[in-house]
Scaffold this motif. Sequence first.
Motif, PDB file in Angstrom:
ATOM      1  N   THR A   1       0.895  -1.228   0.056  1.00  0.00           N
ATOM      2  CA  THR A   1      -0.001  -0.114   0.195  1.00  0.00           C
ATOM      3  C   THR A   1       0.996   1.243  -0.183  1.00  0.00           C
ATOM      4  O   THR A   1       1.976   1.391   0.379  1.00  0.00           O
ATOM      5  N   LEU A   2       0.274   2.396  -0.648  1.00  0.00           N
ATOM      6  CA  LEU A   2       0.844   3.757  -0.659  1.00  0.00           C
ATOM      7  C   LEU A   2      -0.125   4.666  -0.477  1.00  0.00           C
ATOM      8  O   LEU A   2      -0.974   4.411  -1.224  1.00  0.00           O
ATOM      9  N   GLY A   3       0.017   5.565   0.533  1.00  0.00           N
ATOM     10  CA  GLY A   3      -1.270   6.602   0.638  1.00  0.00           C
ATOM     11  C   GLY A   3      -0.660   7.811   1.103  1.00  0.00           C
ATOM     12  O   GLY A   3       0.541   7.980   1.805  1.00  0.00           O
ATOM     13  N   TYR A   4      -1.783   8.739   0.898  1.00  0.00           N
ATOM     14  CA  TYR A   4      -1.495  10.146   1.702  1.00  0.00           C
ATOM     15  C   TYR A   4      -2.793  10.657   2.082  1.00  0.00           C
ATOM     16  O   TYR A   4      -3.848  10.450   1.506  1.00  0.00           O
ATOM     17  N   GLU A   5      -2.649  11.289   3.058  1.00  0.00           N
ATOM     18  CA  GLU A   5      -4.145  11.966   3.667  1.00  0.00           C
ATOM     19  C   GLU A   5      -3.653  13.233   4.292  1.00  0.00           C
ATOM     20  O   GLU A   5      -2.736  13.367   4.900  1.00  0.00           O
ATOM     21  N   PHE A   6      -4.724  14.203   3.931  1.00  0.00           N
ATOM     22  CA  PHE A   6      -4.618  15.421   4.385  1.00  0.00           C
ATOM     23  C   PHE A   6      -5.880  15.708   5.417  1.00  0.00           C
ATOM     24  O   PHE A   6      -6.828  15.314   5.301  1.00  0.00           O
ATOM     25  N   GLN A   7      -5.251  16.108   6.683  1.00  0.00           N
ATOM     26  CA  GLN A   7      -6.256  16.251   7.776  1.00  0.00           C
ATOM     27  C   GLN A   7      -6.278  17.827   8.370  1.00  0.00           C
ATOM     28  O   GLN A   7      -5.235  18.340   8.528  1.00  0.00           O
ATOM     29  N   ASN A   8      -7.376  18.278   8.285  1.00  0.00           N
ATOM     30  CA  ASN A   8      -7.614  19.572   8.753  1.00  0.00           C
ATOM     31  C   ASN A   8      -8.449  19.716   9.899  1.00  0.00           C
ATOM     32  O   ASN A   8      -9.628  19.283  10.168  1.00  0.00           O
ATOM     33  N   ARG A   9      -7.994  20.281  11.022  1.00  0.00           N
ATOM     34  CA  ARG A   9      -8.549  20.599  12.316  1.00  0.00           C
ATOM     35  C   ARG A   9      -9.002  22.075  12.041  1.00  0.00           C
ATOM     36  O   ARG A   9      -7.987  22.946  12.526  1.00  0.00           O
ATOM     37  N   THR A  10      -9.931  22.156  11.875  1.00  0.00           N
ATOM     38  CA  THR A  10     -10.701  23.525  11.681  1.00  0.00           C
ATOM     39  C   THR A  10     -10.179  24.639  12.554  1.00  0.00           C
ATOM     40  O   THR A  10     -10.068  24.603  13.836  1.00  0.00           O
ATOM     41  N   LYS A  11      -9.466  25.681  11.957  1.00  0.00           N
ATOM     42  CA  LYS A  11      -9.101  26.940  12.734  1.00  0.00           C
ATOM     43  C   LYS A  11      -7.737  26.766  13.240  1.00  0.00           C
ATOM     44  O   LYS A  11      -6.921  27.780  13.806  1.00  0.00           O
ATOM     45  N   TYR A  12      -7.050  25.651  13.386  1.00  0.00           N
ATOM     46  CA  TYR A  12      -5.942  25.198  14.026  1.00  0.00           C
ATOM     47  C   TYR A  12      -4.761  24.972  13.046  1.00  0.00           C
ATOM     48  O   TYR A  12      -3.677  25.478  13.484  1.00  0.00           O
ATOM     49  N   TYR A  13      -4.687  23.703  12.510  1.00  0.00           N
ATOM     50  CA  TYR A  13      -3.757  23.219  12.021  1.00  0.00           C
ATOM     51  C   TYR A  13      -4.187  22.105  10.993  1.00  0.00           C
ATOM     52  O   TYR A  13      -5.218  21.804  10.992  1.00  0.00           O
ATOM     53  N   THR A  14      -3.187  21.884  10.046  1.00  0.00           N
ATOM     54  CA  THR A  14      -3.250  20.702   9.057  1.00  0.00           C
ATOM     55  C   THR A  14      -2.338  19.763   9.173  1.00  0.00           C
ATOM     56  O   THR A  14      -1.034  20.288   9.640  1.00  0.00           O
ATOM     57  N   LEU A  15      -2.553  18.452   9.113  1.00  0.00           N
ATOM     58  CA  LEU A  15      -1.431  17.558   8.936  1.00  0.00           C
ATOM     59  C   LEU A  15      -1.343  16.759   7.559  1.00  0.00           C
ATOM     60  O   LEU A  15      -2.382  16.431   7.021  1.00  0.00           O
ATOM     61  N   ASN A  16      -0.173  16.407   7.064  1.00  0.00           N
ATOM     62  CA  ASN A  16       0.024  15.841   6.045  1.00  0.00           C
ATOM     63  C   ASN A  16       0.544  14.328   6.332  1.00  0.00           C
ATOM     64  O   ASN A  16       1.520  14.170   6.972  1.00  0.00           O
ATOM     65  N   ASN A  17      -0.245  13.039   6.136  1.00  0.00           N
ATOM     66  CA  ASN A  17       0.002  12.006   6.474  1.00  0.00           C
ATOM     67  C   ASN A  17       0.500  10.950   5.544  1.00  0.00           C
ATOM     68  O   ASN A  17      -0.357  10.876   4.585  1.00  0.00           O
ATOM     69  N   PHE A  18       1.632  10.691   5.363  1.00  0.00           N
ATOM     70  CA  PHE A  18       2.069   9.740   4.293  1.00  0.00           C
ATOM     71  C   PHE A  18       2.415   8.162   4.770  1.00  0.00           C
ATOM     72  O   PHE A  18       2.768   8.139   5.895  1.00  0.00           O
ATOM     73  N   ASN A  19       1.889   7.307   4.142  1.00  0.00           N
ATOM     74  CA  ASN A  19       1.804   6.043   4.748  1.00  0.00           C
ATOM     75  C   ASN A  19       2.049   4.840   3.714  1.00  0.00           C
ATOM     76  O   ASN A  19       1.845   4.991   2.654  1.00  0.00           O
TER      77      ASN A  19
END
Length: 772
Positions: free
Chosen positions: A453-471
């Motif tokens: 598997t190969l994946g990417y996920e963008f996570q947005n916590r409204t008003k605070y931050y975003t995280l880029n998750n590679f797996n």
Amino acid sequence: MKRNTFTFSKYFLTAVLAGIFLSCNTKYLAEGEMLYTGAEINIVSDTIKKKDKKELKAALEDNLVPKPNTSFLGLRPKLFFYNITKEPEKDKGFRYWMKYKLGEAPVLISDVDREFNKDIIENYSENKGYFNVRATYDTVSKNKKAKVIYTVHPGARYLISNVSFPADSSVINQEIQKTTDKTFLKKGDPFDLDIIKAERERIDNSLKEKGFYYFHPDNIIVQADSTVSENQEVELIVKLKDNTPPLATEQFRINNVIVFSDYDIRRRANRTYEIPMHSDSLTTHIYNDIYVVDPDKKFKPIIFDRALYFKKGDLYNRADHNLTLNRLISLGVFKFVKNEFVVSDSLNHQFDAYYLLTPRELQSLRLEALGRTNSANYAGSEVNLNWTHRNIFRGAEQLKISTYGAFDVQIGGPKDANNLFRAGANAQLSIPRIVAPFRFQSSSAFVPRTNITLGYEFQNRTKYYTLNNFNTSFGYVWKENVRKEHDLKLIDITLVQPANVTPLYDSIAVTPALRRVVEKQLIFGPVYTYTYTNTMLPRTNTIYYRGMLDLAGNLAGLLSGANAKNGNQKEIFDIPFSQFAKMENDFRFYHKFTEKTSFASRIIAGIAYPYGNSEYIPFSRQFFAGGSNSIRAFRARTLGPGSYDPRNNNGFYFDQSGDIKLELNAEYRANIVRFLNVAAFADAGNIWLVNEDTSRPGAKFSKDWLSEIAVGAGVGLRLDFSILILRLDLAMPLRVPYYEKGDRWTFDKINFGSSQWRRDNLILNIAIGYPF
């Protein structure tokens, strides 16, 4: 005085409603008609045990037909709705639904064939060993209602005095003799026709494993002789029928194995298959004595060698027969799998095995909606767009590429506990075998797989931050059977890169725990997951269990001598790698009351422990509580840890994470009509830290953990449209762990009349799919 008046009114109203229901049951009956209210079985015998009498009575009542109208506490509400609804003009619409779906037509005494039921009683009793049974019936009527009373005189129950299997020199008889010690027929047991039928099936199953393909249970006769004793005993003689077809008594072996890999299901069933049996054929490939007919060369012949358990010269057995069919289906590339055996050499008792395979569409595009929890413990609802190629390299390898968007939405509660939105893409290549330097043997009906598997996920916590998750990961999935599955990722790598950390978050992230949320994280190591479930079986009680063990950075930490506590923390690509051990257990229990009502419960227990190169568990691997798939009375990931009060952060509610998790959920589910379902639920639990955190007092797990359990409850509405389940759960907190220790229960604070209380305490969860 007011309380007494209310109580009297309540009981008076109940009595009036009951009277309405009862009167309407017979009010609409025509002259001479009587409502059938059921049957009563009276067993008269001094010779049978009380337990046997009770079992016989229950079985006889269950076999009688028809059944009376559905009743509840003596009332018949379904009959009431049928009676008060006028005959609809069309076979659809509200009136039709109310009369024939919600309602139920009256069952009349004239619908009851009493003589037929009498025969059922006598026949069933005889089949259970009560050979001298006698039954009579009487009808009792009153106020346009009638019931039937059946009186049964069963006599003594016959017991088995002896069981014999006469021997002869035939091959089939010799095979039967080898299994007589496994017989279901035991001396001293009651005569039971159902057990006799099961014994014939047992013999048939045993012979099918020994090459007797054409044998049938009807070829066995069990003779009962009741004249051998005067003490209500019967001797059983088990043998082949004299007219058993010769073909059924012969053992067959496999001659040729032929596979049609692109079979047209529309061909006539009695088609004669003409197979070119020579290696220079343009359409037939020979691989390890398997003839593969594949004109377009869609598949590599080796996949059939791995899936087919029959080889040339093998003695037929049903286990390998079923195993082969199941493995062909589990390849995931064939829509229909058909098998036929055709006698090719009757003198030597050989037949050819034909496998007629109809491929699925090799490529598909699908849109799906679901509720899920990912490896980083984010729970919520998700919409996926999937593209799948089921035979990308002609070896039944599946390539699946998906993009998705997800949300965890709750309305109500703390206004600053913002929602989470996720989006991403991933690709998975699934190979139908174990790709490894060692040989993996599996006799399971399911083909083992190697997954990359190969994946990417963008996570947005409204008003605070975003995280880029590679797996990315590499590992194996294999099933022992339909209930047990193993998932071993030899390497699972996650890289988390923060981005767009807002000034608002910087201004409030004054504690180490909040700063770690937006730190770079590098996690790698093996992950093992074991799943057991029997929820697919038609049982009253079913269970589901999922256990996970995550060992991150252990080998790297050991080889490098990493020790973060002593200041010797190691890095890879300028990022400290994580080292920890994590275990999580998810156990679920389901009880089915009726076809429309059930109870579901879940217990989650987990712990994560950092060591070596880590003093803390990385944020993406910690536990969280609260949200639409967790404790629904608290917003997503705002609960805990322990008794820590999140209001201490200037009124802001953050992602609260922990190293220990304990959660219990219970839910009563009921179907109202068709797609409309309701539920009542209660959730309890919390998360805690393993180590002390001075910035979050009360967060560490301690002997007072039980007093820090949060409790919530609520009701839910579920719209089940088959392809989509939309869930609306309204919950409120009943116990808040960060209140003062003696004041954590909130029953005395409930005030539905207060708009402020409703805004702060009523949480509406919007989700897709069931929570568990």
